[in-house]
Design an enzyme around this catalytic site. Structure first.
Site, short mmCIF file in Angstrom:
data_model
loop_
_atom_site.label_atom_id
_atom_site.label_comp_id
_atom_site.label_asym_id
_atom_site.label_seq_id
_atom_site.Cartn_x
_atom_site.Cartn_y
_atom_site.Cartn_z
N GLU A 31 11.29 21.52 1.62
CA GLU A 31 11.28 20.07 1.76
C GLU A 31 10.84 19.42 0.45
O GLU A 31 9.78 19.71 -0.08
CB GLU A 31 10.33 19.65 2.89
CG GLU A 31 10.36 18.16 3.15
CD GLU A 31 9.44 17.75 4.29
OE1 GLU A 31 9.85 16.91 5.10
OE2 GLU A 31 8.31 18.28 4.36
N SER A 88 1.76 18.12 6.23
CA SER A 88 2.36 19.29 5.60
C SER A 88 2.08 20.58 6.37
O SER A 88 1.10 20.67 7.13
CB SER A 88 1.84 19.44 4.17
OG SER A 88 0.48 19.85 4.19
N GLY A 92 7.45 17.80 9.26
CA GLY A 92 8.54 17.53 8.33
C GLY A 92 9.75 18.41 8.56
O GLY A 92 9.79 19.23 9.48
N ASP A 125 0.80 -1.22 0.00
CA ASP A 125 0.00 0.00 0.00
C ASP A 125 0.84 1.27 0.00
O ASP A 125 0.47 2.27 -0.61
CB ASP A 125 -0.93 -0.01 1.22
CG ASP A 125 -2.11 0.92 1.07
OD1 ASP A 125 -2.52 1.19 -0.08
OD2 ASP A 125 -2.66 1.35 2.10
N LYS A 168 -7.84 9.27 11.47
CA LYS A 168 -8.02 9.57 10.04
C LYS A 168 -6.71 9.26 9.34
O LYS A 168 -5.76 10.02 9.38
CB LYS A 168 -8.40 11.04 9.86
CG LYS A 168 -8.22 11.61 8.45
CD LYS A 168 -9.03 10.90 7.39
CE LYS A 168 -8.83 11.57 6.02
NZ LYS A 168 -7.50 11.28 5.41
N PRO A 169 -6.63 8.06 8.67
CA PRO A 169 -5.41 7.73 7.94
C PRO A 169 -5.34 8.46 6.60
O PRO A 169 -6.36 8.93 6.08
CB PRO A 169 -5.54 6.21 7.74
CG PRO A 169 -7.01 5.96 7.70
CD PRO A 169 -7.64 6.99 8.60
N TRP A 181 0.94 9.60 4.88
CA TRP A 181 1.00 8.37 4.09
C TRP A 181 2.31 7.62 4.24
O TRP A 181 2.40 6.46 3.87
CB TRP A 181 0.72 8.66 2.61
CG TRP A 181 1.48 9.81 2.00
CD1 TRP A 181 0.99 11.05 1.72
CD2 TRP A 181 2.85 9.82 1.57
NE1 TRP A 181 1.96 11.84 1.14
CE2 TRP A 181 3.10 11.10 1.03
CE3 TRP A 181 3.86 8.87 1.55
CZ2 TRP A 181 4.35 11.47 0.50
CZ3 TRP A 181 5.11 9.22 1.03
CH2 TRP A 181 5.34 10.52 0.53
N PRO A 236 1.05 23.59 5.06
CA PRO A 236 -0.21 24.23 4.70
C PRO A 236 -1.43 23.57 5.36
O PRO A 236 -2.34 24.27 5.82
CB PRO A 236 -0.26 24.07 3.17
CG PRO A 236 1.16 23.97 2.76
CD PRO A 236 1.82 23.20 3.86
N THR A 237 -1.44 22.24 5.42
CA THR A 237 -2.56 21.56 6.07
C THR A 237 -2.59 21.87 7.56
O THR A 237 -3.66 22.05 8.15
CB THR A 237 -2.46 20.04 5.85
OG1 THR A 237 -2.44 19.77 4.44
CG2 THR A 237 -3.65 19.32 6.46
N GLU A 292 3.49 17.77 13.73
CA GLU A 292 4.85 17.42 13.29
C GLU A 292 4.84 17.55 11.78
O GLU A 292 4.11 16.83 11.09
CB GLU A 292 5.21 16.00 13.75
CG GLU A 292 6.68 15.68 13.56
CD GLU A 292 6.95 15.01 12.24
OE1 GLU A 292 7.42 15.71 11.30
OE2 GLU A 292 6.70 13.81 12.13
N GLY A 319 6.98 22.29 13.30
CA GLY A 319 5.86 21.86 14.13
C GLY A 319 5.76 22.58 15.46
O GLY A 319 6.58 23.42 15.82
N CYS A 362 10.64 12.14 7.18
CA CYS A 362 10.64 13.55 7.59
C CYS A 362 11.95 13.96 8.25
O CYS A 362 12.36 15.11 8.15
CB CYS A 362 9.46 13.82 8.51
SG CYS A 362 9.43 12.81 10.02
#
Length: 489
Positions: free
Chosen positions: A386, A235, A258, A99, A181-182, A157, A237-238, A256, A459, A289
């Site tokens: 990054e 990320s 990256g 996966d 939430k994966p 991911w 922005p998220t 956290e 972070g 990361c």
């Protein structure tokens, strides 16, 4: 509800896991195998605001009963879950490999077992916790750690199983219920984790999984006032979007995000060990990361270092992640591969020197050659941003002060790696390099009780040990006037 799917002999549910039951959705999204693209593994249930609400209801309803248990009682469940993870390493490793694309051998021997260790360590830490007790101005004082409420865990991911367990374990050990939430690019190992949660006998609603796209689920989950803690890895922005939602409800939030970590090599270092470790930053195709992606070497030994680095990089083998001979995996998705290639193309156009690599390994698929870039200057995009792929930069410095300045010259501050033979320099530079974790003459050795997190845009907050348990708790100071009460027994 959808039928379970057989993936190379392993049964996987494509559905959400809410209140101890599998819950379907009318729409789905695809997950595919990175190193066998475009092989489709599953059509996965695609959650929406109604799914998020159902999970929040379940987590809220289950919270009082779970919180009422002692840490030792909750620890029984967590240890039972750890046993089940260890008993199912082969299945978990293969599904994660298919996966996400991580090397199967690494998953089998280390990464999945780290998930079991996460649950064991937090169960034991929570059970061993001793309240702080002291006297002050005629009062007896205690700091009480109480469960906070339903916790939302959002994972990336890369290394999804390990990172899910790393975040869910302290939340559960502290007495919180969980909504996980994966990431939509690699959701399947989380589904297997839900199976093990069920086998371990966790009460319904204590652990829930909602799958789907962040753009469709994000606001419903992060903005729900029933959520009392949010822990996110992903990320920048998220994180800004999630942080605003958390702020609306005054919800504590860890992120956290990256890094762009330096790998600083001094002339007195073991150059062979440093070069071997630098070439090792291509592991998992750089989708790590904490990777030391900025190689910064003292000028007087730069040529000797590069000779060794190229030899170790030449030894990498790209291919099927299930093959034990493979040392570099494919990138997770064509969209991400295109993003990484975009960095390389822009660096080439801007005048940076592509020292090695710089293109796809094959015409098709998600592999990119191990790439080393010598930037035209420190302001280069490939130095400052990054990439999250098999792309390293190479710079030199004349003295310690310049080396530290280069190491600290980005907005990131997740980690750092220093190679030196001097104990004094190890201490001095280790303190000076900006990062939440700095390794000297090693890399990626983690003590799970140590704080982990970033500085700057890497972070906010800290995970690990009691730091994570404190985050997932409400802390109360209880003061009683000394001599004013007596025991009735």
């Amino acid at each position: 509800m959808h039928e379970r799917i057989d993936i190379e002999g392993i049964s996987v549910s494509p559905d959400h896991f809410i209140d101890g039951k599998r819950v379907g959705s009318p729409t789905t999204f695809e997950t595919r195998c990175p190193f066998d693209w475009p092989r489709k593994l599953a059509d996965v249930a695609r959650g929406d605001a109604a799914t998020a609400d159902l999970a929040a209801q379940a987590a809220s309803a289950a919270f009082p009963g779970w919180a009422a248990l002692t840490a030792a009682q909750r620890g029984v469940y967590l240890h039972r879950l750890a046993d089940l993870i260890e008993a199912n390493v082969e299945q978990l490793a293969l599904i994660e490999c298919l996966d996400m694309g991580m090397l199967l051998e690494s998953l089998r021997l280390r990464v999945i077992l780290r998930g079991a260790a996460n649950f064991r360590n937090y169960a034991d830490l929570a059970s061993a916790h001793e309240e702080r007790v002291w006297s002050s101005r005629g009062t007896a004082n205690r700091v009480i750690r109480s469960p906070a409420g339903p916790a939302l865990i959002i994972t990336p991911w890369n290394a999804p199983f390990m990172l899910s367990t790393w975040k869910c374990a302290p939340a559960l050990a502290a007495g919180n219920t969980v909504i996980l939430k994966p990431a939509d690019w690699s959701p399947l190992s989380a589904s297997l984790l839900a199976d093990l949660i069920e086998q371990a006998g966790f009460p319904p609603g204590v652990f829930n999984i909602v799958q789907g796209l962040g753009t469709e689920l994000g606001n419903a989950l992060t903005g729900d006032p029933r959520i009392k803690r949010i822990s996110f890895t992903g990320s920048v922005p998220t994180a800004r979007v999630i942080g605003k939602a958390a702020a609306e409800n005054i919800v504590p939030f860890t992120a956290e995000l990256g890094g762009k970590s330096p790998l600083l090599v001094f002339a007195d270092a073991d150059l062979d060990a440093a070069a071997r470790k630098a070439a090792g930053q291509y592991d998992d195709s750089g989708q790590v990361c904490m990777a030391g992606t900025r190689i910064i070497v003292e000028e007087s030994v730069s040529e000797a270092f590069l000779e060794r680095f190229h030899a170790y990089t030449d030894a990498h083998v790209m291919g099927d992640s299930r093959d034990p001979a493979t040392t570099m995996s494919a990138l997770i998705h064509p969209v991400h591969a295109a993003r990484v290639l975009g960095f390389i193309d822009r660096a080439r156009t801007a005048g940076d020197t592509i020292v090695r690599g710089g293109k796809r390994w094959k015409d098709d698929g998600n592999w990119i050659e191990p790439t080393l870039i010598a930037p035209r200057d420190n302001a280069s995009e490939v130095v400052q941003n990054e990439v999250f792929g098999p792309v390293l930069t190479f710079q030199t410095f004349k003295d310690e002060a310049e080396g530290i300045a280069l190491a600290n010259s980005t907005a990131y501050g997740l980690s750092g790696i220093v190679y030196t033979g001097s104990a004094e320099r190890a201490e001095r530079v280790g303190r000076a390099v900006r990062g939440g974790t700095v390794w000297v003459n090693t890399f990626l050795i983690r003590d799970l009780t140590a704080p982990f997190g970033g500085i700057g845009i890497s972070g906010i907050g800290r995970e690990g040990g009691d730091y994570a348990l404190d985050f997932h708790s409400d802390l109360k100071t209880l003061q009683i006037l000394e001599g004013s009460v007596r025991s009735s027994q």
